[in-house]
Design an enzyme around this catalytic site. Structure first.
Site, PDB file in Angstrom:
ATOM      1  N   CYS A   2      48.140  35.285  29.218  1.00  0.00           N
ATOM      2  CA  CYS A   2      48.867  35.902  28.122  1.00  0.00           C
ATOM      3  C   CYS A   2      48.308  37.288  27.800  1.00  0.00           C
ATOM      4  O   CYS A   2      47.124  37.520  27.939  1.00  0.00           O
ATOM      5  CB  CYS A   2      48.862  35.077  26.844  1.00  0.00           C
ATOM      6  SG  CYS A   2      49.527  33.443  27.020  1.00  0.00           S
ATOM      7  N   ARG A  28      49.048  39.369  33.128  1.00  0.00           N
ATOM      8  CA  ARG A  28      48.351  38.269  32.462  1.00  0.00           C
ATOM      9  C   ARG A  28      49.288  37.093  32.171  1.00  0.00           C
ATOM     10  O   ARG A  28      48.824  36.048  31.712  1.00  0.00           O
ATOM     11  CB  ARG A  28      47.731  38.755  31.146  1.00  0.00           C
ATOM     12  CG  ARG A  28      46.786  39.946  31.295  1.00  0.00           C
ATOM     13  CD  ARG A  28      46.207  40.354  29.951  1.00  0.00           C
ATOM     14  NE  ARG A  28      45.504  39.239  29.383  1.00  0.00           N
ATOM     15  CZ  ARG A  28      44.246  38.928  29.687  1.00  0.00           C
ATOM     16  NH1 ARG A  28      43.575  39.658  30.560  1.00  0.00           N
ATOM     17  NH2 ARG A  28      43.675  37.872  29.167  1.00  0.00           N
ATOM     18  N   TRP A  71      51.946  33.219  29.339  1.00  0.00           N
ATOM     19  CA  TRP A  71      51.757  32.320  30.483  1.00  0.00           C
ATOM     20  C   TRP A  71      51.667  30.936  29.848  1.00  0.00           C
ATOM     21  O   TRP A  71      50.680  30.589  29.196  1.00  0.00           O
ATOM     22  CB  TRP A  71      50.461  32.638  31.229  1.00  0.00           C
ATOM     23  CG  TRP A  71      50.343  31.902  32.529  1.00  0.00           C
ATOM     24  CD1 TRP A  71      50.817  32.302  33.755  1.00  0.00           C
ATOM     25  CD2 TRP A  71      49.723  30.626  32.757  1.00  0.00           C
ATOM     26  NE1 TRP A  71      50.514  31.357  34.710  1.00  0.00           N
ATOM     27  CE2 TRP A  71      49.856  30.315  34.129  1.00  0.00           C
ATOM     28  CE3 TRP A  71      49.065  29.701  31.933  1.00  0.00           C
ATOM     29  CZ2 TRP A  71      49.364  29.134  34.696  1.00  0.00           C
ATOM     30  CZ3 TRP A  71      48.581  28.525  32.493  1.00  0.00           C
ATOM     31  CH2 TRP A  71      48.727  28.253  33.862  1.00  0.00           C
ATOM     32  N   ASN A  97      46.350  33.802  22.532  1.00  0.00           N
ATOM     33  CA  ASN A  97      46.003  33.739  23.950  1.00  0.00           C
ATOM     34  C   ASN A  97      44.920  32.677  24.076  1.00  0.00           C
ATOM     35  O   ASN A  97      43.847  32.820  23.501  1.00  0.00           O
ATOM     36  CB  ASN A  97      45.464  35.101  24.416  1.00  0.00           C
ATOM     37  CG  ASN A  97      45.032  35.071  25.872  1.00  0.00           C
ATOM     38  OD1 ASN A  97      45.196  34.062  26.555  1.00  0.00           O
ATOM     39  ND2 ASN A  97      44.435  36.157  26.326  1.00  0.00           N
ATOM     40  N   GLY A  98      45.209  31.574  24.780  1.00  0.00           N
ATOM     41  CA  GLY A  98      44.238  30.492  24.893  1.00  0.00           C
ATOM     42  C   GLY A  98      44.913  29.156  24.624  1.00  0.00           C
ATOM     43  O   GLY A  98      46.132  29.027  24.765  1.00  0.00           O
ATOM     44  N   GLU A 466      40.890  32.890  52.849  1.00  0.00           N
ATOM     45  CA  GLU A 466      41.475  33.954  52.024  1.00  0.00           C
ATOM     46  C   GLU A 466      42.875  34.330  52.512  1.00  0.00           C
ATOM     47  O   GLU A 466      43.798  34.516  51.715  1.00  0.00           O
ATOM     48  CB  GLU A 466      40.566  35.186  51.997  1.00  0.00           C
ATOM     49  CG  GLU A 466      41.089  36.375  51.235  1.00  0.00           C
ATOM     50  CD  GLU A 466      41.506  36.103  49.795  1.00  0.00           C
ATOM     51  OE1 GLU A 466      42.231  36.926  49.225  1.00  0.00           O
ATOM     52  OE2 GLU A 466      41.135  35.031  49.250  1.00  0.00           O
ATOM     53  N   LYS A 470      46.357  34.089  50.254  1.00  0.00           N
ATOM     54  CA  LYS A 470      47.301  35.207  50.051  1.00  0.00           C
ATOM     55  C   LYS A 470      48.732  34.767  50.401  1.00  0.00           C
ATOM     56  O   LYS A 470      49.678  34.999  49.669  1.00  0.00           O
ATOM     57  CB  LYS A 470      46.892  36.422  50.894  1.00  0.00           C
ATOM     58  CG  LYS A 470      45.622  37.095  50.392  1.00  0.00           C
ATOM     59  CD  LYS A 470      45.855  37.994  49.250  1.00  0.00           C
ATOM     60  CE  LYS A 470      45.348  37.603  47.869  1.00  0.00           C
ATOM     61  NZ  LYS A 470      44.186  36.886  47.626  1.00  0.00           N
ATOM     62  N   GLU A 473      49.986  32.134  47.814  1.00  0.00           N
ATOM     63  CA  GLU A 473      50.214  32.683  46.460  1.00  0.00           C
ATOM     64  C   GLU A 473      51.522  33.443  46.355  1.00  0.00           C
ATOM     65  O   GLU A 473      52.219  33.394  45.344  1.00  0.00           O
ATOM     66  CB  GLU A 473      49.113  33.684  46.112  1.00  0.00           C
ATOM     67  CG  GLU A 473      47.781  33.143  45.731  1.00  0.00           C
ATOM     68  CD  GLU A 473      46.888  34.280  45.254  1.00  0.00           C
ATOM     69  OE1 GLU A 473      46.825  34.492  44.048  1.00  0.00           O
ATOM     70  OE2 GLU A 473      46.294  34.968  46.104  1.00  0.00           O
ATOM     71  N   HIS A 489      39.188  17.458  64.711  1.00  0.00           N
ATOM     72  CA  HIS A 489      38.772  16.334  63.866  1.00  0.00           C
ATOM     73  C   HIS A 489      39.876  15.916  62.900  1.00  0.00           C
ATOM     74  O   HIS A 489      39.617  15.221  61.914  1.00  0.00           O
ATOM     75  CB  HIS A 489      37.496  16.707  63.098  1.00  0.00           C
ATOM     76  CG  HIS A 489      36.385  17.121  64.013  1.00  0.00           C
ATOM     77  ND1 HIS A 489      35.714  16.245  64.836  1.00  0.00           N
ATOM     78  CD2 HIS A 489      35.868  18.353  64.274  1.00  0.00           C
ATOM     79  CE1 HIS A 489      34.818  16.900  65.545  1.00  0.00           C
ATOM     80  NE2 HIS A 489      34.893  18.175  65.243  1.00  0.00           N
ATOM     81  N   LYS A 582      46.975  37.020  36.437  1.00  0.00           N
ATOM     82  CA  LYS A 582      45.895  37.764  37.080  1.00  0.00           C
ATOM     83  C   LYS A 582      44.517  37.240  36.734  1.00  0.00           C
ATOM     84  O   LYS A 582      43.634  37.130  37.580  1.00  0.00           O
ATOM     85  CB  LYS A 582      46.001  39.239  36.687  1.00  0.00           C
ATOM     86  CG  LYS A 582      44.996  40.150  37.324  1.00  0.00           C
ATOM     87  CD  LYS A 582      45.289  40.366  38.775  1.00  0.00           C
ATOM     88  CE  LYS A 582      44.338  41.298  39.491  1.00  0.00           C
ATOM     89  NZ  LYS A 582      44.436  41.210  40.939  1.00  0.00           N
TER      90      LYS A 582
HETATM   91  C1  AGP Z   1      43.763  35.946  43.921  1.00  0.00           C
HETATM   92  O1  AGP Z   1      44.769  36.623  44.550  1.00  0.00           O
HETATM   93  C2  AGP Z   1      44.137  35.256  42.689  1.00  0.00           C
HETATM   94  N1  AGP Z   1      44.683  36.136  41.764  1.00  0.00           N
HETATM   95  C3  AGP Z   1      43.052  34.383  42.092  1.00  0.00           C
HETATM   96  O2  AGP Z   1      42.659  33.453  43.046  1.00  0.00           O
HETATM   97  C4  AGP Z   1      41.825  35.146  41.615  1.00  0.00           C
HETATM   98  O3  AGP Z   1      41.084  35.592  42.692  1.00  0.00           O
HETATM   99  C5  AGP Z   1      40.962  34.212  40.775  1.00  0.00           C
HETATM  100  O4  AGP Z   1      41.724  33.785  39.678  1.00  0.00           O
HETATM  101  C6  AGP Z   1      39.692  34.900  40.304  1.00  0.00           C
HETATM  102  O5  AGP Z   1      39.999  35.988  39.485  1.00  0.00           O
HETATM  103  P1  AGP Z   1      38.841  37.036  39.128  1.00  0.00           P
HETATM  104  O6  AGP Z   1      38.418  37.710  40.400  1.00  0.00           O
HETATM  105  O7  AGP Z   1      39.486  37.972  38.145  1.00  0.00           O
HETATM  106  O8  AGP Z   1      37.726  36.249  38.509  1.00  0.00           O
END
Ligand code: AGP
Length: 587
Positions: A2, A28, A71, A97-98, A466, A470, A473, A489, A582
């Protein structure tokens, strides 16, 4: 999660300022938004579902306004559940927010008769305030009485239409306060305030503030005692925070990496040496993070061991409990976080500090909670990252650790030269892709599949994880990264005709094993894509990655571009993937 933005001014200001602030904060949370203004002693508000995009507001200009981009945690994505929430008398507007973990119990404390319009955990706060103001007329004091009853990590802001004041209290979620000419501001991210001011105070956990046309007063939320706020004059370079001709921030931030790597090589040597020193001094080193930052930590373990001869332990920040008993004053925890606000990272760092451990941070957001709490904070310096997906901040973390690892054996210059060279190799990779479109063509051959596997051996294993993250996501294609040695395995049972398999096979001492894995899946009909310095019979397609030292950067950038192309082909929004935000500030 948020985004919060608001102002209080001596004269009327355009409510569109709040919309602009919220647009900056959409990374956010972007499932719905809302704004409230104080007008003639009444709250006027507007709420919408969906992203803000080109929306405008019909609300009048005013001297006090609050906005929120959501969010959802409690209550579906509806206009009623969007913030702000208004009390029964139309005097207060609350945004949050929270999570209010005890909202049911708090609701039970209310007198009968309140009309609840939403299914959120937040709305109970405005009705509690409605009752509290009857016995405590000072807005901030009334808010604090309500806030002290809240369980869970939160930032709560309230607009009072009668007084034209705003009050905010915080415990966990970020709030920055700003002083401008004729107005004061609050926002979840100081970057959203830089169009108005660079005079910023980062509200600490357990503190609160009252915003009036005369300025901002800060208090301790428990004692109510006034605090003299530390006001920073932030000098952040936001020159590169726009789209710069790209359609999406994801593409723009991927293509910024050559510049970012070169700038880190030129400007971050001292920080790399300082990081190498604290790593070298520590008896044991723990690298922690979440999501992409966790994958950077995993890669860091290989860099420290192979380039610096230093062993370390990696843990997802949410799983640090296992390690906590091992920590003491000779331990160093290196926390990785782009936003510096990820709650699992902050809590893990606080717990570790509680055990006497030193905290070093690799963080992008200056002024964030992690940046302010670390004993040694190394800022990535890659500029605001606005796409929900971490791209440039990931390779920036690798680059700083690369230099620090070389620094452990007195070779920081060599590390800087390698990172600088990687910047150029990414440049030529992007030029080649712009001309040939090999990555785009590969995406076309993959996009109709539902499952995809990525194999990486040794230091390429975290890169496989990673790359899979990507692709998952942003294109919602189920990609799974795994250690190539684990193929036989179990995972190989999932390989059938045409199953896309990406094989990370840079020119390193594990290439032959990667090629063996490629031929095993190829033999079972997989469509194999080799991340390789040259074509091989095991690969249906080859995506070039050059020499081994810069391979992690080239493999990461190639996988980022592949994910981006898949997102476009599958009609997904690369900057605002569904269900994500984010920085994850709630548990
Ligand atoms: C990555 O593309 C994501 N947005 C998510 O996994 C992110 O890396 C994770 O939430 C950690 O965020 P930060 O680096 O702001 O702590």
């Amino acid at each position: 999660m948020c985004g919060i933005f608001g102002f209080v001014a001596a004269q009327n200001r355009h409510t569109s300022e709040v919309l602009t602030g919220l647009k900056f904060l959409e990374y956010r949370g972007y499932d719905s938004w809302g704004i409230a203004v104080a007008k003639d002693g009444e709250v006027e508000s507007e709420k919408k579902t969906g992203a803000i995009a080109q929306a405008t507001t019909r609300l009048p200009d005013s001297t006090a306004a609050l906005g929120h981009t959501r969010w959802a945690t409690h209550g579906g994505v509806t206009e009623a559940n969007a913030h702000p929430h208004i009390d029964c008398k139309g005097r207060f507007a609350v945004i949050h927010n929270g999570i209010v973990e005890n909202y049911h119990e708090l609701g039970a404390r209310l007198r009968p008769g309140h009309i609840f319009l939403s299914q959120t955990d937040t709305e109970v706060l405005v009705h509690l305030l409605e009752e509290e103001i009857e016995c405590e007329t000072d807005l901030l004091k009334a808010l604090l009485t309500v806030f002290r009853q809240v369980e869970g990590l939160s930032a709560v802001a309230v607009l009072d239409a009668h007084t034209g004041q705003v009050a905010v209290a915080k415990n966990g979620s970020p709030i920055a306060l700003g002083w401008a000419d004729g107005a004061v501001y609050l926002a979840s991210d100081a970057n959203a305030l830089l169009d108005h001011t660079r005079r910023i105070h980062f509200l600490d956990d357990g503190n609160a503030a009252a915003l009036t046309p005369d300025g901002i007063r800060v208090y301790n939320a428990q004692s109510g005692q006034p605090i003299i706020p530390e006001v920073r004059n932030v000098t952040w370079d936001v020159r590169h925070s726009g789209l710069e001709g790209h359609t999406h921030f994801m593409s723009k931030e991927i293509h910024e990496q050559p510049r970012v790597l070169r700038e880190i090589a030129e400007r971050k040597r001292a920080e790399a040496v300082a990081l190498a020193q604290v790593i070298g001094e520590a008896r044991d080193v723990y690298l922690i993070g979440c999501g992409t930052a966790y994958h950077a930590a995993m890669q860091g373990r290989y860099l420290l061991a192979e380039l610096g001869g230093k062993s370390s332990t990696v843990a997802a920040a949410s799983e640090l409990n296992l390690i906590l008993p091992l920590l003491d004053a000779d331990s160093l925890v290196v926390a990785f976080s782009q936003s510096g606000e990820t709650i699992d990272v902050l809590e893990a760092a606080r717990e570790a500090r509680g055990r006497g451990a030193r905290i070093a941070a690799l963080v992008n957001a200056e002024g964030s909670a992690l940046d302010r709490m670390a004993d040694l904070s190394v800022l990535l310096g890659c500029g605001p990252e606005r796409c929900v997906l971490s791209t440039k901040s990931y390779t920036a973390k690798l680059a700083i650790l690369h230099m620090a690892a070389r620094g452990l054996v007195g070779e920081v210059e060599r590390g800087a030269a390698e990172v600088h060279d990687a910047g150029f190799r990414l440049e030529s990779l992007f030029e080649r892709e712009a001309k040939q479109g090999t990555i785009r063509d590969t995406a076309r051959r993959i996009t109709d599949h539902q499952h995809l596997f990525i194999l990486g051996r040794h230091r390429n294993y975290p890169l496989a994880l990673e790359a899979a993250l990507k692709i998952k996501e942003v294109s919602y294609l189920h990609a799974e990264g795994f250690a190539a040695g684990e193929l036989k395995h179990g995972v190989i049972a999932l390989i059938t005709h045409g199953t896309p398999c990406l094989i990370l096979a840079p020119d390193d001492d594990f290439r032959h094993e990667a090629l063996a894995a490629a031929s095993e899946v190829h033999a079972r009909g997989a469509f194999t894509v080799g991340f390789s310095p040259r074509p091989e019979s095991e690969f249906d397609v080859t995506l070039p990655v050059s020499c081994s030292v810069s391979a992690p950067y080239e493999i990461s950038a190639t996988a980022q571009l592949l994910a981006y192309e898949l997102a476009l082909l599958r009609g997904c929004d690369p900057d605002k993937p569904r269900n994500l935000a984010k920085s994850v500030t709630v548990k």
